[in-house]
Write an enzyme that holds these catalytic residues in place. Structure first.
Site, short mmCIF file in Angstrom:
data_model
loop_
_atom_site.label_atom_id
_atom_site.label_comp_id
_atom_site.label_asym_id
_atom_site.label_seq_id
_atom_site.Cartn_x
_atom_site.Cartn_y
_atom_site.Cartn_z
N HIS A 154 24.42 10.64 21.70
CA HIS A 154 25.41 10.37 22.74
C HIS A 154 24.95 9.32 23.75
O HIS A 154 25.63 9.07 24.74
CB HIS A 154 25.82 11.67 23.45
CG HIS A 154 24.71 12.65 23.58
ND1 HIS A 154 24.55 13.71 22.74
CD2 HIS A 154 23.69 12.70 24.44
CE1 HIS A 154 23.47 14.40 23.08
NE2 HIS A 154 22.94 13.81 24.11
N GLU B 258 26.79 11.89 27.56
CA GLU B 258 27.49 10.65 27.15
C GLU B 258 28.21 10.03 28.34
O GLU B 258 28.20 8.80 28.53
CB GLU B 258 28.51 10.95 26.04
CG GLU B 258 29.20 9.67 25.56
CD GLU B 258 30.49 9.92 24.81
OE1 GLU B 258 30.56 10.88 24.02
OE2 GLU B 258 31.44 9.15 25.02
#
Ligand code: SF4
Length: 304
Positions: free
Chosen positions: A90, A142
């Site tokens: 991520h 993320e």
């Protein structure tokens, strides 16, 4: 996560005893997760003592399997005692990347190409002078990465009302955490437009949603529509797995489990059709284990 309020018409029993058990036609590992695991496993065979900055993917079974290969999870750079560090699928913010480079560590980058392209979109918006709004969970790694790439005039929000009181500049860009739901993103964008329209001069919307996630959501919804129970397999810390459970829950009784051991036989009572889906970071073995357990319960003496 369970919704038991809606009754479903009876469904034809499948091949497993009295209960039809059906997997969503798209579920489990996405290409980004398979790629990240392939990279890290191959690196672990070559180098000893690899650490990952947070879990490489959000699934405990995967993390445990990598730990057996000597890959350890750390939460911050201050815990680095090895020379090789892996960036999770991520991604990370550029500031962290600079710190890693300053320490001259060997880097294994498993950032998913879809996340990389969202980071690039965030960077471009920031450089072009846009205030960047990320539709996503501000605490998710993320999203932290996307905010970092977007610069300093940034905001992460799940609820459009959060932008109402901000003094935003005239140019606003909106993008999404890759694993958010497409319906959620459409609603968020519509509400932000309604809130900002009198004040904003230029609005740029970039669709950074991952198609892999979208396909899993659509397949799960189709299956939920014809099932009396949905089992979602995957990590509770996995955003896309939780999203699958949230999407199915208003349609049918839904349970999110990490392993087959969590299946409660009471869930199956009176059910004729059970649907199974799994997040993009859920290994095939975990899905098969759940299938086998359900099949054995369906064939056993459980008064289903
Ligand atoms: S869900 Fe999409 S963005 Fe996330 S790792 Fe998989 S392919 Fe990449």
């Amino acid at each position: 996560m369970a919704n038991t309020s809606q009754s479903k018409p009876p469904v034809e029993a499948g091949t497993h005893g009295q209960v039809g058990i059906e997997k969503a036609h798209k579920l489990g590992f996405c290409f980004g997760v398979r790629r990240a695991i392939r990279i890290i496993e191959s690196a672990a065979r070559e180098h000893k003592g690899i650490v990952t900055l947070g879990p490489i993917v959000h699934n405990q079974l995967v993390v445990a399997r990598l730990a057996e290969m000597g890959v350890k999870v750390i939460e911050g750079l201050d815990q680095v005692q090895h020379e090789t560090i892996a960036i999770p699928s991520h991604g990370i913010p550029p500031q962290l990347q600079t710190q890693i480079e300053a320490r001259q560590l060997r880097v294994i980058d498993t950032t998913c190409p879809i996340v990389r392209s969202a980071q690039e979109a965030a960077r471009k918006l920031g450089e072009d002078g846009f205030c960047v709004i990320v539709f996503g969970d501000a605490h998710h790694p993320e999203v932290k990465g996307l905010l970092g790439w977007a610069g300093t005039n940034v905001l992460a929000a799940m609820d459009a009302s959060e932008v109402a009181n901000l003094s935003l500049p005239h140019r606003v860009g909106i993008l999404a955490q890759t694993t958010q739901s497409y319906l959620g993103f459409i609603e968020f964008v519509s509400r932000v437009i309604t809130i900002l329209w009198p004040r904003v001069r230029e609005l740029r919307i970039i669709n950074t949603l991952c198609q892999e996630t979208l396909k899993r959501q659509q397949a799960a919804l189709e299956l939920a529509e014809r099932s009396e129970l949905m089992i979602v397999v995957g990590g509770r810390n996995s955003a896309n797995t939780r999203r699958l459970a949230e999407a199915c829950s208003p349609i049918v009784e839904t349970h999110l489990i990490e392993t087959a051991a969590e299946i409660d036989t009471h869930w199956l009572a009176g059910k004729k059709h059970v649907g199974i889906t799994a997040g993009a970071s859920t290994p095939d073995e975990a899905i098969e284990e759940v299938m086998l357990k359900l099949e054995s319960l369906a064939g056993g003496d459980y008064n289903l």
